[in-house]
Motif scaffolding. Structure first.
Motif, PDB file in Angstrom:
ATOM      1  N   GLY A 250       4.771  10.804  -7.546  1.00 34.38           N
ATOM      2  CA  GLY A 250       3.360  11.151  -7.675  1.00 34.38           C
ATOM      3  C   GLY A 250       2.447  10.054  -7.170  1.00 34.38           C
ATOM      4  N   LEU A 251       2.759   8.821  -7.485  1.00 33.05           N
ATOM      5  CA  LEU A 251       1.929   7.713  -7.006  1.00 33.05           C
ATOM      6  C   LEU A 251       2.038   7.560  -5.498  1.00 33.05           C
ATOM      7  CD1 LEU A 251       0.125   5.316  -8.216  1.00 33.05           C
ATOM      8  CD2 LEU A 251       2.062   3.897  -7.574  1.00 33.05           C
ATOM      9  N   LEU A 252       3.239   7.670  -4.964  1.00 35.08           N
ATOM     10  CA  LEU A 252       3.424   7.523  -3.518  1.00 35.08           C
ATOM     11  C   LEU A 252       2.638   8.577  -2.748  1.00 35.08           C
ATOM     12  CD1 LEU A 252       7.262   6.800  -3.387  1.00 35.08           C
ATOM     13  CD2 LEU A 252       5.410   5.139  -3.064  1.00 35.08           C
ATOM     14  N   LEU A 253       2.554   9.786  -3.294  1.00 34.70           N
ATOM     15  CA  LEU A 253       1.845  10.857  -2.594  1.00 34.70           C
ATOM     16  C   LEU A 253       0.347  10.621  -2.506  1.00 34.70           C
ATOM     17  CD1 LEU A 253       3.752  13.994  -3.929  1.00 34.70           C
ATOM     18  CD2 LEU A 253       3.709  13.155  -1.562  1.00 34.70           C
ATOM     19  N   LEU A 254      -0.186   9.725  -3.308  1.00 33.62           N
ATOM     20  CA  LEU A 254      -1.593   9.353  -3.136  1.00 33.62           C
ATOM     21  C   LEU A 254      -1.834   8.741  -1.771  1.00 33.62           C
ATOM     22  CD1 LEU A 254      -2.430   7.643  -6.560  1.00 33.62           C
ATOM     23  CD2 LEU A 254      -3.347   9.819  -5.726  1.00 33.62           C
ATOM     24  N   PHE A 255      -0.826   8.024  -1.255  1.00 30.36           N
ATOM     25  CA  PHE A 255      -1.015   7.200  -0.061  1.00 30.36           C
ATOM     26  C   PHE A 255      -0.247   7.674   1.165  1.00 30.36           C
ATOM     27  CE2 PHE A 255      -1.512   4.548  -3.840  1.00 30.36           C
ATOM     28  CZ  PHE A 255      -2.806   4.078  -3.643  1.00 30.36           C
ATOM     29  N   PHE A 256       0.838   8.396   0.962  1.00 29.70           N
ATOM     30  CA  PHE A 256       1.731   8.723   2.079  1.00 29.70           C
ATOM     31  C   PHE A 256       1.972  10.227   2.169  1.00 29.70           C
ATOM     32  CE2 PHE A 256       3.363   4.593   0.296  1.00 29.70           C
ATOM     33  CZ  PHE A 256       2.753   3.785   1.241  1.00 29.70           C
ATOM     34  N   ASP A 257       2.260  10.689   3.382  1.00 28.61           N
ATOM     35  CA  ASP A 257       2.688  12.075   3.549  1.00 28.61           C
ATOM     36  C   ASP A 257       4.041  12.248   2.860  1.00 28.61           C
ATOM     37  OD1 ASP A 257       5.020  11.903   5.721  1.00 28.61           O
ATOM     38  OD2 ASP A 257       3.446  10.482   6.278  1.00 28.61           O
ATOM     39  N   PRO A 258       4.429  13.473   2.518  1.00 28.88           N
ATOM     40  CA  PRO A 258       5.671  13.674   1.763  1.00 28.88           C
ATOM     41  C   PRO A 258       6.919  13.145   2.456  1.00 28.88           C
ATOM     42  CG  PRO A 258       4.324  15.641   1.673  1.00 28.88           C
ATOM     43  CD  PRO A 258       3.661  14.728   2.661  1.00 28.88           C
ATOM     44  N   ALA A 259       6.975  13.232   3.783  1.00 32.16           N
ATOM     45  CA  ALA A 259       8.164  12.749   4.486  1.00 32.16           C
ATOM     46  C   ALA A 259       8.304  11.234   4.347  1.00 32.16           C
ATOM     47  CB  ALA A 259       8.103  13.149   5.960  1.00 32.16           C
ATOM     48  N   THR A 260       7.192  10.515   4.439  1.00 29.99           N
ATOM     49  CA  THR A 260       7.241   9.063   4.248  1.00 29.99           C
ATOM     50  C   THR A 260       7.548   8.725   2.791  1.00 29.99           C
ATOM     51  OG1 THR A 260       5.667   8.683   6.046  1.00 29.99           O
ATOM     52  CG2 THR A 260       5.928   6.913   4.433  1.00 29.99           C
ATOM     53  N   ALA A 261       6.941   9.451   1.858  1.00 32.47           N
ATOM     54  CA  ALA A 261       7.230   9.213   0.443  1.00 32.47           C
ATOM     55  C   ALA A 261       8.714   9.415   0.152  1.00 32.47           C
ATOM     56  CB  ALA A 261       6.391  10.148  -0.428  1.00 32.47           C
ATOM     57  N   PHE A 262       9.321  10.405   0.807  1.00 27.94           N
ATOM     58  CA  PHE A 262      10.747  10.665   0.609  1.00 27.94           C
ATOM     59  C   PHE A 262      11.589   9.514   1.163  1.00 27.94           C
ATOM     60  CE2 PHE A 262      14.303  14.048   1.238  1.00 27.94           C
ATOM     61  CZ  PHE A 262      14.912  13.637   0.061  1.00 27.94           C
ATOM     62  N   LYS A 263      11.153   8.912   2.258  1.00 28.80           N
ATOM     63  CA  LYS A 263      11.850   7.735   2.783  1.00 28.80           C
ATOM     64  C   LYS A 263      11.813   6.600   1.761  1.00 28.80           C
ATOM     65  CE  LYS A 263      11.159   6.685   7.201  1.00 28.80           C
ATOM     66  NZ  LYS A 263      10.455   6.444   8.492  1.00 28.80           N
ATOM     67  N   VAL A 264      10.664   6.402   1.130  1.00 25.31           N
ATOM     68  CA  VAL A 264      10.549   5.347   0.124  1.00 25.31           C
ATOM     69  C   VAL A 264      11.451   5.640  -1.070  1.00 25.31           C
ATOM     70  CG1 VAL A 264       8.987   4.152  -1.460  1.00 25.31           C
ATOM     71  CG2 VAL A 264       8.189   4.786   0.826  1.00 25.31           C
TER      72      VAL A 264
ATOM     73  N   ALA B  96      -0.503  -0.417  -0.602  1.00 24.91           N
ATOM     74  CA  ALA B  96       0.538   0.570  -0.284  1.00 24.91           C
ATOM     75  C   ALA B  96       1.159   0.292   1.087  1.00 24.91           C
ATOM     76  CB  ALA B  96      -0.048   1.974  -0.339  1.00 24.91           C
ATOM     77  N   ASP B  97       0.342  -0.091   2.056  1.00 27.06           N
ATOM     78  CA  ASP B  97       0.888  -0.458   3.370  1.00 27.06           C
ATOM     79  C   ASP B  97       1.864  -1.627   3.237  1.00 27.06           C
ATOM     80  OD1 ASP B  97      -0.633   1.498   4.574  1.00 27.06           O
ATOM     81  OD2 ASP B  97      -2.207   0.127   5.273  1.00 27.06           O
TER      82      ASP B  97
ATOM     83  N   TRP C 136       3.731  -2.256   0.679  1.00 29.96           N
ATOM     84  CA  TRP C 136       4.998  -1.804   0.092  1.00 29.96           C
ATOM     85  C   TRP C 136       5.951  -1.319   1.179  1.00 29.96           C
ATOM     86  CZ3 TRP C 136       2.081   1.879  -3.768  1.00 29.96           C
ATOM     87  CH2 TRP C 136       1.275   1.085  -4.606  1.00 29.96           C
ATOM     88  N   LEU C 137       5.419  -0.563   2.139  1.00 28.65           N
ATOM     89  CA  LEU C 137       6.263  -0.121   3.256  1.00 28.65           C
ATOM     90  C   LEU C 137       6.798  -1.308   4.042  1.00 28.65           C
ATOM     91  CD1 LEU C 137       4.465   2.993   4.824  1.00 28.65           C
ATOM     92  CD2 LEU C 137       6.150   2.917   2.990  1.00 28.65           C
ATOM     93  N   ALA C 138       5.933  -2.273   4.302  1.00 27.68           N
ATOM     94  CA  ALA C 138       6.353  -3.448   5.060  1.00 27.68           C
ATOM     95  C   ALA C 138       7.444  -4.211   4.323  1.00 27.68           C
ATOM     96  CB  ALA C 138       5.150  -4.359   5.326  1.00 27.68           C
ATOM     97  N   SER C 139       7.318  -4.338   3.002  1.00 30.91           N
ATOM     98  CA  SER C 139       8.334  -5.048   2.219  1.00 30.91           C
ATOM     99  C   SER C 139       9.683  -4.353   2.286  1.00 30.91           C
ATOM    100  CB  SER C 139       7.887  -5.138   0.745  1.00 30.91           C
ATOM    101  OG  SER C 139       6.779  -6.001   0.605  1.00 30.91           O
ATOM    102  N   MET C 140       9.669  -3.037   2.403  1.00 34.38           N
ATOM    103  CA  MET C 140      10.911  -2.269   2.408  1.00 34.38           C
ATOM    104  C   MET C 140      11.448  -2.015   3.809  1.00 34.38           C
ATOM    105  SD  MET C 140       9.964   0.563  -0.524  1.00 34.38           S
ATOM    106  CE  MET C 140      11.628   0.955  -1.029  1.00 34.38           C
TER     107      MET C 140
ATOM    108  N   ILE D  59      -3.923  -3.836 -12.564  1.00 38.70           N
ATOM    109  CA  ILE D  59      -2.768  -4.703 -12.811  1.00 38.70           C
ATOM    110  C   ILE D  59      -1.522  -4.109 -12.167  1.00 38.70           C
ATOM    111  CG2 ILE D  59      -1.319  -5.754 -14.592  1.00 38.70           C
ATOM    112  CD1 ILE D  59      -3.703  -5.639 -16.484  1.00 38.70           C
ATOM    113  N   LEU D  60      -1.399  -2.787 -12.221  1.00 41.51           N
ATOM    114  CA  LEU D  60      -0.218  -2.113 -11.685  1.00 41.51           C
ATOM    115  C   LEU D  60       0.021  -2.441 -10.220  1.00 41.51           C
ATOM    116  CD1 LEU D  60       2.052   0.052 -11.862  1.00 41.51           C
ATOM    117  CD2 LEU D  60       0.311   1.742 -11.206  1.00 41.51           C
ATOM    118  N   PHE D  61      -1.035  -2.462  -9.413  1.00 43.34           N
ATOM    119  CA  PHE D  61      -0.821  -2.648  -7.978  1.00 43.34           C
ATOM    120  C   PHE D  61      -0.294  -4.046  -7.664  1.00 43.34           C
ATOM    121  CE2 PHE D  61      -2.697   1.371  -7.916  1.00 43.34           C
ATOM    122  CZ  PHE D  61      -2.581   1.920  -6.650  1.00 43.34           C
ATOM    123  N   THR D  62      -0.672  -5.028  -8.453  1.00 45.01           N
ATOM    124  CA  THR D  62      -0.082  -6.366  -8.301  1.00 45.01           C
ATOM    125  C   THR D  62       1.386  -6.342  -8.723  1.00 45.01           C
ATOM    126  OG1 THR D  62      -2.222  -7.412  -8.747  1.00 45.01           O
ATOM    127  CG2 THR D  62      -0.266  -8.784  -8.996  1.00 45.01           C
TER     128      THR D  62
END
Length: 307
Positions: free
Chosen positions: A112-126, A43-44, A46-50, A194-197
């Protein structure tokens, strides 16, 4: 873990409260419990890629008024179990709808998946970058997902004619499955290991990876599709229900091979999208929208009914 993860996974009682949450349907063999640090590292990445940094705002945890949140409650209930987590999910989906001007259930899966790893404000940025950037999912999260269907037909046109004909003869139109593959980025269809790859490649390469995966999947399973006798058999494969996991893993990894990159890079994507729309969707959408103007029998006033 809590220092690195600011999402729901950092909650001390997460697995007690959410162990059977629908968002975890494909967390087979407790993969996430056994690979939590690995998943956070994905997940970290993914943020770096974006090019997205974690939010620094002191975000408001106040739930939305129930009436304004009503239309998102069902999707939140289909994602998490605990009321506090559902409330935050509802708030995120409501903000996304307000910002993006439309909503589709696939967005809810991704949120829903993003909220597993990030606070809502960061998930909204993604979500904002995914929705707005031409690199990712522009137009895919509309109520009428025409852009997603168009790209499905573009991909269909890249297959061998025999395979394309077989899919259509089985009634497997792209719009019946690419919404799950593309708009929902396979979150409710691939097992987590498999999904995370898959998501690593998607966030790094953008939606061209979705095109590449389409081609790699049908290369991997072409013989199975060609041997299918009826729609249910082939549809189960395309929904990944009957697809062996090692072969799915192979398709996910192969999708980044140079031959698929080259095929997609060579596309005149604008021209291909226009052609796909005109050939497969234009008349159908025109007819559906024209039909909205059709007068119903109960709207007709006969002469002997007039005053």
């Amino acid at each position: 873990m809590a220092a690195r993860c600011r999402g729901f996974l950092s909650q001390p009682d997460f697995w007690v409260a959410e162990g059977d949450a629908p968002i975890l349907k494909f967390n087979r063999n407790d993969w996430l419990q056994n690979h939590t640090e690995e998943a956070i590292a994905h997940a970290d990445g993914w943020l770096a890629s974006m090019g997205i940094e974690l939010s620094r705002v002191d975000w408001d945890r106040t739930p939305l008024a129930s009436e304004s949140a009503r239309i998102f409650r069902a999707d939140a209930n289909r994602t998490y179990r605990s009321e506090p987590n559902r409330d935050l999910t509802v708030k995120l989906l409501s903000f996304a709808h307000t910002k993006f001007g439309d909503y589709q259930q696939s967005l809810g899966y991704v949120a829903g998946l993003l909220l597993l790893f990030f606070d809502p404000a960061t998930a909204f940025k993604v979500l904002t970058v995914l929705n707005d950037s031409p690199k990712y999912l522009p137009g895919y999260w509309r109520g009428e997902a025409t852009a997603c269907a168009v790209d499905g037909y573009v991909c269909l046109g890249l297959l061998r004619p025999e395979l394309k004909h077989k899919l259509l003869s089985l009634g497997l139109l792209p719009e019946t499955f690419v919404q799950k593959w593309f708009a929902g980025i396979c979150i409710h269809h691939l097992p987590y290991h498999i999904l995370f790859t898959f998501l690593d490649h998607f966030f790094a390469e953008g939606n061209r990876y979705l095109f590449q995966f389409f081609l790699a999947f049908f290369d991997e399973f072409e013989s199975d599709i060609m041997a299918a006798k009826a729609n249910p058999e082939a549809n189960a494969l395309i929904r990944f229900e009957s697809a062996p996991e090692p072969r799915l893993q192979r398709a996910v990894e192969a999708a980044s091979d140079e031959k698929y990159r080259a095929t997609v890079a060579a596309l005149d994507l604008h021209t291909a999208r226009v052609a796909a729309f005109e050939e497969h969707l234009s008349r159908r959408l025109q007819g559906a929208n024209e039909g909205m103007w059709q007068k119903r029998d109960d709207d007709i006033t006969f002469s002997d009914e007039e005053d």
